[in-house]
Design a protein around this motif. Structure first.
Motif, PDB file in Angstrom:
ATOM      1  N   LEU A 174     -17.425  -7.833  15.795  1.00 21.50           N
ATOM      2  CA  LEU A 174     -17.300  -8.915  14.827  1.00 21.50           C
ATOM      3  C   LEU A 174     -16.266  -8.569  13.764  1.00 21.50           C
ATOM      4  CD1 LEU A 174     -21.083  -9.763  14.257  1.00 21.50           C
ATOM      5  CD2 LEU A 174     -19.460 -10.969  15.728  1.00 21.50           C
ATOM      6  N   SER A 175     -15.633  -9.599  13.227  1.00 19.15           N
ATOM      7  CA  SER A 175     -14.697  -9.441  12.120  1.00 19.15           C
ATOM      8  C   SER A 175     -15.397  -9.864  10.832  1.00 19.15           C
ATOM      9  CB  SER A 175     -13.454 -10.302  12.340  1.00 19.15           C
ATOM     10  OG  SER A 175     -12.666  -9.790  13.391  1.00 19.15           O
ATOM     11  N   TYR A 176     -15.370  -8.990   9.844  1.00 19.57           N
ATOM     12  CA  TYR A 176     -16.041  -9.259   8.569  1.00 19.57           C
ATOM     13  C   TYR A 176     -14.973  -9.535   7.516  1.00 19.57           C
ATOM     14  CZ  TYR A 176     -19.780  -7.021  11.183  1.00 19.57           C
ATOM     15  OH  TYR A 176     -20.697  -6.689  12.157  1.00 19.57           O
ATOM     16  N   CYS A 177     -14.556 -10.801   7.459  1.00 16.42           N
ATOM     17  CA  CYS A 177     -13.467 -11.163   6.566  1.00 16.42           C
ATOM     18  C   CYS A 177     -13.909 -12.119   5.463  1.00 16.42           C
ATOM     19  CB  CYS A 177     -12.313 -11.777   7.355  1.00 16.42           C
ATOM     20  SG  CYS A 177     -12.811 -13.136   8.440  1.00 16.42           S
ATOM     21  N   ASP A 178     -15.138 -12.569   5.459  1.00 18.35           N
ATOM     22  CA  ASP A 178     -15.592 -13.496   4.434  1.00 18.35           C
ATOM     23  C   ASP A 178     -16.157 -12.781   3.214  1.00 18.35           C
ATOM     24  OD1 ASP A 178     -14.847 -15.639   5.928  1.00 18.35           O
ATOM     25  OD2 ASP A 178     -16.837 -16.019   6.778  1.00 18.35           O
ATOM     26  N   SER A 179     -17.084 -11.844   3.449  1.00 19.58           N
ATOM     27  CA  SER A 179     -17.738 -11.149   2.342  1.00 19.58           C
ATOM     28  C   SER A 179     -18.230  -9.800   2.822  1.00 19.58           C
ATOM     29  CB  SER A 179     -18.910 -11.983   1.813  1.00 19.58           C
ATOM     30  OG  SER A 179     -19.639 -11.265   0.839  1.00 19.58           O
ATOM     31  N   VAL A 180     -18.499  -8.921   1.881  1.00 17.78           N
ATOM     32  CA  VAL A 180     -19.055  -7.604   2.204  1.00 17.78           C
ATOM     33  C   VAL A 180     -20.355  -7.374   1.450  1.00 17.78           C
ATOM     34  CG1 VAL A 180     -16.879  -6.490   2.827  1.00 17.78           C
ATOM     35  CG2 VAL A 180     -17.590  -6.559   0.431  1.00 17.78           C
ATOM     36  N   ASN A 181     -20.960  -8.433   0.938  1.00 13.75           N
ATOM     37  CA  ASN A 181     -22.224  -8.338   0.211  1.00 13.75           C
ATOM     38  C   ASN A 181     -23.378  -8.666   1.157  1.00 13.75           C
ATOM     39  OD1 ASN A 181     -20.920  -7.723  -2.205  1.00 13.75           O
ATOM     40  ND2 ASN A 181     -20.694  -9.882  -2.750  1.00 13.75           N
ATOM     41  N   VAL A 182     -24.230  -7.681   1.442  1.00 18.20           N
ATOM     42  CA  VAL A 182     -25.379  -7.846   2.329  1.00 18.20           C
ATOM     43  C   VAL A 182     -26.607  -8.107   1.462  1.00 18.20           C
ATOM     44  CG1 VAL A 182     -26.818  -6.766   4.086  1.00 18.20           C
ATOM     45  CG2 VAL A 182     -24.363  -6.304   4.030  1.00 18.20           C
ATOM     46  N   TYR A 183     -27.165  -9.302   1.576  1.00 19.74           N
ATOM     47  CA  TYR A 183     -28.316  -9.649   0.747  1.00 19.74           C
ATOM     48  C   TYR A 183     -29.597  -9.211   1.470  1.00 19.74           C
ATOM     49  CZ  TYR A 183     -30.654 -11.968  -3.077  1.00 19.74           C
ATOM     50  OH  TYR A 183     -31.388 -12.206  -4.210  1.00 19.74           O
ATOM     51  N   SER A 184     -29.952  -7.958   1.264  1.00 18.08           N
ATOM     52  CA  SER A 184     -31.152  -7.382   1.859  1.00 18.08           C
ATOM     53  C   SER A 184     -31.449  -6.091   1.132  1.00 18.08           C
ATOM     54  CB  SER A 184     -30.958  -7.152   3.362  1.00 18.08           C
ATOM     55  OG  SER A 184     -32.154  -6.682   3.952  1.00 18.08           O
ATOM     56  N   TYR A 185     -32.353  -5.299   1.675  1.00 23.01           N
ATOM     57  CA  TYR A 185     -32.692  -4.019   1.058  1.00 23.01           C
ATOM     58  C   TYR A 185     -32.104  -2.840   1.826  1.00 23.01           C
ATOM     59  CZ  TYR A 185     -36.393  -4.163   4.599  1.00 23.01           C
ATOM     60  OH  TYR A 185     -37.083  -4.253   5.768  1.00 23.01           O
ATOM     61  N   PHE A 186     -31.422  -3.098   2.927  1.00 27.60           N
ATOM     62  CA  PHE A 186     -30.668  -2.080   3.670  1.00 27.60           C
ATOM     63  C   PHE A 186     -29.689  -2.832   4.568  1.00 27.60           C
ATOM     64  CE2 PHE A 186     -33.584  -3.387   6.838  1.00 27.60           C
ATOM     65  CZ  PHE A 186     -33.134  -2.972   8.071  1.00 27.60           C
ATOM     66  N   CYS A 187     -28.970  -2.133   5.420  1.00 30.41           N
ATOM     67  CA  CYS A 187     -28.011  -2.776   6.323  1.00 30.41           C
ATOM     68  C   CYS A 187     -28.783  -3.469   7.441  1.00 30.41           C
ATOM     69  CB  CYS A 187     -27.037  -1.746   6.885  1.00 30.41           C
ATOM     70  SG  CYS A 187     -25.707  -1.347   5.767  1.00 30.41           S
ATOM     71  N   ASP A 188     -29.363  -4.590   7.119  1.00 32.29           N
ATOM     72  CA  ASP A 188     -30.186  -5.321   8.073  1.00 32.29           C
ATOM     73  C   ASP A 188     -29.302  -6.049   9.079  1.00 32.29           C
ATOM     74  OD1 ASP A 188     -32.397  -6.240   9.302  1.00 32.29           O
ATOM     75  OD2 ASP A 188     -33.179  -7.388   7.607  1.00 32.29           O
ATOM     76  N   TYR A 189     -29.862  -6.269  10.262  1.00 26.62           N
ATOM     77  CA  TYR A 189     -29.069  -6.799  11.378  1.00 26.62           C
ATOM     78  C   TYR A 189     -28.589  -8.223  11.104  1.00 26.62           C
ATOM     79  CZ  TYR A 189     -27.665  -7.235  16.266  1.00 26.62           C
ATOM     80  OH  TYR A 189     -26.935  -7.384  17.415  1.00 26.62           O
ATOM     81  N   ALA A 190     -29.520  -9.132  10.833  1.00 21.36           N
ATOM     82  CA  ALA A 190     -29.150 -10.539  10.651  1.00 21.36           C
ATOM     83  C   ALA A 190     -28.280 -10.765   9.424  1.00 21.36           C
ATOM     84  CB  ALA A 190     -30.406 -11.400  10.607  1.00 21.36           C
ATOM     85  N   PRO A 191     -28.606 -10.220   8.242  1.00 22.84           N
ATOM     86  CA  PRO A 191     -27.727 -10.423   7.089  1.00 22.84           C
ATOM     87  C   PRO A 191     -26.317  -9.891   7.295  1.00 22.84           C
ATOM     88  CG  PRO A 191     -29.873  -9.677   6.344  1.00 22.84           C
ATOM     89  CD  PRO A 191     -29.867  -9.552   7.835  1.00 22.84           C
ATOM     90  N   VAL A 192     -26.150  -8.856   8.138  1.00 21.94           N
ATOM     91  CA  VAL A 192     -24.802  -8.322   8.363  1.00 21.94           C
ATOM     92  C   VAL A 192     -24.015  -9.205   9.321  1.00 21.94           C
ATOM     93  CG1 VAL A 192     -23.505  -6.383   9.343  1.00 21.94           C
ATOM     94  CG2 VAL A 192     -25.422  -5.942   7.814  1.00 21.94           C
ATOM     95  N   PHE A 193     -24.610  -9.620  10.454  1.00 23.70           N
ATOM     96  CA  PHE A 193     -23.803 -10.401  11.385  1.00 23.70           C
ATOM     97  C   PHE A 193     -23.516 -11.813  10.855  1.00 23.70           C
ATOM     98  CE2 PHE A 193     -27.910 -11.629  13.633  1.00 23.70           C
ATOM     99  CZ  PHE A 193     -27.763 -13.008  13.554  1.00 23.70           C
ATOM    100  N   ARG A 194     -24.294 -12.276   9.866  1.00 25.38           N
ATOM    101  CA  ARG A 194     -23.982 -13.571   9.256  1.00 25.38           C
ATOM    102  C   ARG A 194     -22.726 -13.513   8.403  1.00 25.38           C
ATOM    103  NH1 ARG A 194     -29.904 -14.079   7.891  1.00 25.38           N
ATOM    104  NH2 ARG A 194     -30.820 -15.306   9.572  1.00 25.38           N
ATOM    105  N   LEU A 195     -22.254 -12.314   8.049  1.00 21.67           N
ATOM    106  CA  LEU A 195     -21.021 -12.171   7.278  1.00 21.67           C
ATOM    107  C   LEU A 195     -19.784 -12.294   8.141  1.00 21.67           C
ATOM    108  CD1 LEU A 195     -22.005  -9.101   5.043  1.00 21.67           C
ATOM    109  CD2 LEU A 195     -22.183 -11.528   4.470  1.00 21.67           C
TER     110      LEU A 195
END
Length: 546
Positions: A174-195
């Protein structure tokens, strides 16, 4: 976007991977620092209690059985799971250092989902152990063996460590070009791939399938297991047996409720609720659902079991006695010296004698080991009756006969744990019972003895012989009596061999001597059946000739 790093993927696409992500959560919750102080306490409790459970199971040979291998496996998983999550949360939110490098984020994601998968399946394994114990009580030892439990746990570890490799690897596509802010308490799977700014359909599908496999798969097995348990329980005739069987499942049901229900409720609310819950409350609920079960598991389940609880209490008592008896070092050395002297004399006298054989058995190869060696330097409380019987029978064969004080010293040398602490106190006080074995034994029985029926069972077992019965009938009586005495496996094995009929005993003389008690029983039944069949054939043949 100067903070992004470009990676080439084939010739036709460019993937954009940032140097890392910022973990953003708990932005609107008041007094959030108190929550992280609470999590610090949770982590310390989790590390201390799970480490205690792992240590006790690893050092106590009596706990090296399928049930406690599964309990120890759960403790290891709990320890790693909280270590993966809580220190990172404290660093991000309490120390205000919420940046996580990209590769470290992927590693944390992989470790978390690997061990959350193991947590779920480990609880299901404990349900399997309960189901076998209640539904198949007579075959529990042959079905749930160390080999089978090790294979089950090995398959679970391979599955749970292997599946997240694929799910984590596709995150790098995946390309993460929109944001780098993960709204969770750790590097959670769904919050990261939604970026991601490219297609994340594959990641969404993998997340959905793995959620069903990790949560609903083990939960379905647990429900089926307890349906089988309920069917077996309601077939029992007495109400007392039903209550006793169900009581053994209480702690495990608490584990299931603490782990599965919060996560399922959170996901159901997110799917069915028309109004989406507050994001901070959702992150708070998910973090509690992840961090609390590994802390409660050893307290609610592991340390509630009788064997582990007694071991923990023994450790605390030993520490207390060591502190209170810090000035009694010389007395302890005196006990050890006298005990060693007595045992050396007994061993020297017994070594010159011929090896003791079983009564009525004179076959070469299977000798009756002296009971003193059958009872190692571990006193099995609370069954001193059979222990004293074995020691007394052995000391009666030693010539010249040991004095009364030497008998007391030999007896004390076989003590450990609570029994050794008691003997130490008696020795320090200089009790007159030290010179009288009968008086010392009476005091000992008054403190540690088990009910009279246990002593009677030990006497019956010691004099039990196969005679003309089949090995199956004899084994049934032997097991019934053995369950009510405190003899260890080595004592049971040697006495079982001695009690067999002469021809069966001869057949076993050349077999492997490192067998377990269950293997020895199976091995003795087969030659007994063959000998009976052979005897019938010879009788029929002689009858035809006559």
């Amino acid at each position: 976007m100067t903070f992004l790093r470009r990676l080439q993927w084939n010739d036709s696409s460019v993937l954009i991977h940032p140097p890392g992500f910022y973990i953003i959560g708990f932005t609107s919750l008041p007094f959030v620092n108190l929550y992280f102080i609470f999590l610090t306490f949770v982590y310390v409790v989790s590390v201390v209690f799970n480490t205690c459970v792992i240590y006790i199971i690893s050092v106590d040979l009596r706990l090296h059985n399928p049930k406690y291998i599964a309990v120890g496996n759960l403790a290891v998983v709990d320890l790693v799971l909280n270590t993966c999550i809580i220190p990172g949360m404290l660093k991000a939110f309490l120390a205000k250092n919420n940046f996580v490098p990209f590769n470290l984020c992927m590693v944390q994601m992989y470790v978390y989902y690997s061990f959350i998968c193991m947590e779920s399946f480990s609880i299901a394994v404990l349900a399997y152990d309960r189901m076998i114990a209640i539904c198949f009580p007579l075959r529990h030892g042959s079905i749930n063996t160390m080999t089978s439990m090790s294979c089950i746990l090995g398959v679970i570890w391979c599955f749970c460590l292997g599946i997240p490799i694929f799910s984590t690897a596709i995150m790098t596509r995946l390309s993460y070009c929109d944001s780098v802010n993960v709204y969770s308490y750790f590097c959670d799977y769904a919050p990261v791939f939604r970026l991601a700014c490219n297609d994340n359909t594959l990641q969404w599908a993998v997340a959905s399938v793995l959620s069903l496999v990790i949560l609903l798969g083990p939960l379905s097995f647990i429900i089926l297991s307890y349906m089988s348990i309920l069917i077996a329980v309601f077939r029992m005739k007495s109400v007392e047996s039903r209550v006793k069987a169900l009581a053994t499942c209480t702690e495990h049901l608490i584990l299931v409720a603490v782990f599965f229900f919060p996560v399922l409720i959170i996901f159901m609310v997110g799917l069915l609720a028309r109004i989406k819950p507050d994001p901070d409350l959702r992150v708070l609920s998910l973090s509690l659902a992840s961090c609390i079960p590994p802390c409660l598991n050893p307290i609610v389940y592991s340390l509630k079991t009788k064997e582990i609880k007694s071991k923990v209490l023994t450790m605390f008592r030993r520490i207390k006695v060591q502190r209170s008896a810090s000035g009694s070092t010389w007395q302890c050395f005196t006990i050890a010296a006298l005990s060693w002297t007595a045992l050396s004399r007994l061993w020297t006298a017994g070594r010159d004698r011929e090896s003791l054989q079983c009564p009525h058995q004179h076959n070469r190869g299977l000798h009756y080991s002296p009971p003193l060696h059958l009872v190692p330097v571990v006193f099995v409380s609370p069954f001193p009756g059979s222990f004293l019987l074995q020691l007394d029978l052995y000391l009666g064969t030693v010539h010249p006969a040991p004095s009364r004080r030497e008998r007391v010293s030999a007896l004390v040398s076989c003590f450990s744990e609570e029994a050794l602490e008691w003997a130490n106190a008696v020795w320090v006080e200089g009790d007159v019972a030290l010179d009288h074995i009968e008086e010392f034994t009476r005091h000992f029985r008054a403190v540690f003895d088990h009910p009279p029926e246990g002593r009677a069972a030990g006497e019956c077992l010691f004099h039990l012989r196969q005679g003309t019965r089949s090995a199956q009938e004899f084994t049934l009586d032997f097991r019934t009596l053995a369950s009510r005495v405190g003899w260890n496996d080595r004592a049971l094995i040697n006495h079982y061999c001695c009690s067999l009929r002469k021809d069966v005993h001869r057949e076993l003389a050349c077999r492997d001597t490192t067998l377990t008690f269950d293997q020895l029983v199976d091995l003795s039944i087969r030659p007994d059946n063959l000998l009976v069949t052979r005897g019938r054939s010879e009788a029929a043949l002689s009858g035809s000739f006559s």
